[in-house]
Design a protein around this motif. Structure first.
Motif, mmCIF file in Angstrom:
data_model
loop_
_atom_site.group_PDB
_atom_site.id
_atom_site.type_symbol
_atom_site.label_atom_id
_atom_site.label_comp_id
_atom_site.label_asym_id
_atom_site.label_seq_id
_atom_site.Cartn_x
_atom_site.Cartn_y
_atom_site.Cartn_z
ATOM 1 N N TYR A 2 0.818 -1.218 0.000
ATOM 2 C CA TYR A 2 0.000 0.000 0.000
ATOM 3 C C TYR A 2 0.849 1.264 0.000
ATOM 4 N N ASP A 3 1.974 1.240 0.690
ATOM 5 C CA ASP A 3 2.829 2.422 0.729
ATOM 6 C C ASP A 3 3.368 2.734 -0.662
ATOM 7 N N TRP A 4 3.892 1.730 -1.340
ATOM 8 C CA TRP A 4 4.422 1.910 -2.690
ATOM 9 C C TRP A 4 3.309 2.334 -3.641
ATOM 10 N N TYR A 5 2.168 1.624 -3.596
ATOM 11 C CA TYR A 5 1.068 1.902 -4.523
ATOM 12 C C TYR A 5 0.508 3.311 -4.314
ATOM 13 N N SER A 6 0.436 3.756 -3.069
ATOM 14 C CA SER A 6 -0.136 5.084 -2.794
ATOM 15 C C SER A 6 0.749 6.208 -3.330
ATOM 16 N N HIS A 7 2.027 5.934 -3.508
ATOM 17 C CA HIS A 7 2.942 6.956 -4.018
ATOM 18 C C HIS A 7 3.035 6.978 -5.547
ATOM 19 N N LEU A 8 2.402 6.050 -6.208
ATOM 20 C CA LEU A 8 2.387 6.065 -7.666
ATOM 21 C C LEU A 8 1.488 7.190 -8.170
ATOM 22 N N ILE A 9 1.867 7.773 -9.288
ATOM 23 C CA ILE A 9 1.000 8.746 -9.945
ATOM 24 C C ILE A 9 -0.046 7.941 -10.705
ATOM 25 N N LYS A 10 -1.327 8.265 -10.465
ATOM 26 C CA LYS A 10 -2.408 7.515 -11.091
ATOM 27 C C LYS A 10 -3.357 8.473 -11.810
ATOM 28 N N PRO A 11 -3.980 8.011 -12.894
ATOM 29 C CA PRO A 11 -4.960 8.849 -13.588
ATOM 30 C C PRO A 11 -6.135 9.190 -12.661
ATOM 31 N N SER A 12 -6.810 10.276 -12.957
ATOM 32 C CA SER A 12 -7.920 10.733 -12.111
ATOM 33 C C SER A 12 -9.079 9.742 -12.060
ATOM 34 N N TYR A 13 -9.216 8.909 -13.071
ATOM 35 C CA TYR A 13 -10.324 7.946 -13.130
ATOM 36 C C TYR A 13 -10.006 6.626 -12.413
ATOM 37 N N THR A 14 -8.869 6.556 -11.727
ATOM 38 C CA THR A 14 -8.489 5.338 -11.021
ATOM 39 C C THR A 14 -9.465 5.073 -9.881
ATOM 40 N N PRO A 15 -10.132 3.917 -9.887
ATOM 41 C CA PRO A 15 -11.027 3.592 -8.771
ATOM 42 C C PRO A 15 -10.225 3.423 -7.475
ATOM 43 N N SER A 16 -10.902 3.585 -6.368
ATOM 44 C CA SER A 16 -10.239 3.370 -5.079
ATOM 45 C C SER A 16 -9.878 1.892 -4.938
ATOM 46 N N GLY A 17 -8.918 1.615 -4.076
ATOM 47 C CA GLY A 17 -8.521 0.231 -3.831
ATOM 48 C C GLY A 17 -9.692 -0.617 -3.356
ATOM 49 N N LYS A 18 -10.539 -0.032 -2.527
ATOM 50 C CA LYS A 18 -11.717 -0.759 -2.015
ATOM 51 C C LYS A 18 -12.661 -1.117 -3.168
ATOM 52 N N THR A 19 -12.883 -0.173 -4.063
ATOM 53 C CA THR A 19 -13.757 -0.420 -5.210
ATOM 54 C C THR A 19 -13.187 -1.519 -6.092
ATOM 55 N N ILE A 20 -11.888 -1.446 -6.345
ATOM 56 C CA ILE A 20 -11.233 -2.475 -7.165
ATOM 57 C C ILE A 20 -11.388 -3.847 -6.512
ATOM 58 N N GLY A 21 -11.201 -3.913 -5.200
ATOM 59 C CA GLY A 21 -11.353 -5.179 -4.481
ATOM 60 C C GLY A 21 -12.755 -5.745 -4.577
ATOM 61 N N ILE A 22 -13.750 -4.881 -4.449
ATOM 62 C CA ILE A 22 -15.151 -5.323 -4.539
ATOM 63 C C ILE A 22 -15.451 -5.842 -5.948
ATOM 64 N N ILE A 23 -14.984 -5.113 -6.944
ATOM 65 C CA ILE A 23 -15.216 -5.538 -8.332
ATOM 66 C C ILE A 23 -14.594 -6.911 -8.579
ATOM 67 N N TRP A 24 -13.338 -7.095 -8.136
ATOM 68 C CA TRP A 24 -12.696 -8.396 -8.335
ATOM 69 C C TRP A 24 -13.424 -9.511 -7.589
ATOM 70 N N ALA A 25 -13.923 -9.220 -6.407
ATOM 71 C CA ALA A 25 -14.663 -10.243 -5.656
ATOM 72 C C ALA A 25 -15.889 -10.708 -6.447
ATOM 73 N N PHE A 26 -16.603 -9.765 -7.042
ATOM 74 C CA PHE A 26 -17.755 -10.136 -7.869
ATOM 75 C C PHE A 26 -17.308 -10.882 -9.122
ATOM 76 N N LEU A 27 -16.257 -10.385 -9.770
ATOM 77 C CA LEU A 27 -15.792 -11.039 -10.993
ATOM 78 C C LEU A 27 -15.333 -12.465 -10.728
ATOM 79 N N TYR A 28 -14.633 -12.672 -9.623
ATOM 80 C CA TYR A 28 -14.203 -14.032 -9.290
ATOM 81 C C TYR A 28 -15.401 -14.954 -9.086
ATOM 82 N N SER A 29 -16.474 -14.443 -8.519
ATOM 83 C CA SER A 29 -17.666 -15.284 -8.347
ATOM 84 C C SER A 29 -18.305 -15.579 -9.710
ATOM 85 N N PHE A 30 -18.331 -14.588 -10.607
ATOM 86 C CA PHE A 30 -18.888 -14.815 -11.949
ATOM 87 C C PHE A 30 -18.062 -15.842 -12.719
ATOM 88 N N ILE A 31 -16.740 -15.710 -12.638
ATOM 89 C CA ILE A 31 -15.856 -16.651 -13.337
ATOM 90 C C ILE A 31 -16.057 -18.060 -12.782
#
Length: 154
Positions: A27-56
């Motif tokens: 998290y420390d390394w990732y938080s210091h990366l420059i990211k585009p403004s449309y980058t979802p939050s880490g929590k959002t990304i985690g939730i999306i992957w949780a749903f996708l893994y269930s669909f797969i």
């Protein structure tokens, strides 16, 4: 519902989280990366992957439930395994190696194999096909996002 399919579903679902255990997010390394403004939050990304893994996982269970011979569905299973390996490799490249270029290339391979898996699923089950569409779309977005993070942090 068949108990074997329930066990298969939960087993596959859990397998998708192996890389997050083996290669946890820095998290420390990732938080210091420059990211585009449309980058979802880490929590959002985690939730999306949780749903996708269930669909797969559900998509695979549907194909298995059809009872087709391995020979008839072999390309689905082969592509699923290849896609799974690429999917799991992302965390290694991104968070263990901190190699944004390799992570982006890996994301692209996840996308390509997800598209192929989705197309193959269509031949076996329309429901399985539909369940894989969000994965293909998200994989494309993830590749685009990761590429832009790579470019911003060269």
């Amino acid at each position: 519902m068949n108990i074997k399919l329930i066990v298969l579903f939960f087993s596959l679902y859990c397998l998708f989280f192996i890389s997050s255990i083996l290669f946890p997010i820095d998290y420390d390394w990732y938080s210091h990366l420059i990211k585009p403004s449309y980058t979802p939050s880490g929590k959002t990304i985690g939730i999306i992957w949780a749903f996708l893994y269930s669909f797969i996982s559900l998509s695979v269970c549907i194909i298995v439930s059809l009872g087709e011979s391995f020979k008839k569905a072999k390309w689905f299973y082969i592509l699923f395994i290849i896609n799974y390996v690429f999917n799991q490799s992302f965390s290694y490249f991104q968070f263990k190696q901190k190699d944004l270029l390799m992570a982006t290339i890996d994301c692209g391979l996840v996308f390509v194999t997800a598209i192929l898996l989705t197309m193959i699923a269509y031949k076996h089950s329309k429901t399985s096909f539909v369940l894989l569409i969000p994965y293909s779309i998200w994989s494309l977005f993830a590749t685009f996002l990761n590429y832009n993070i790579y470019v911003l942090n060269r």
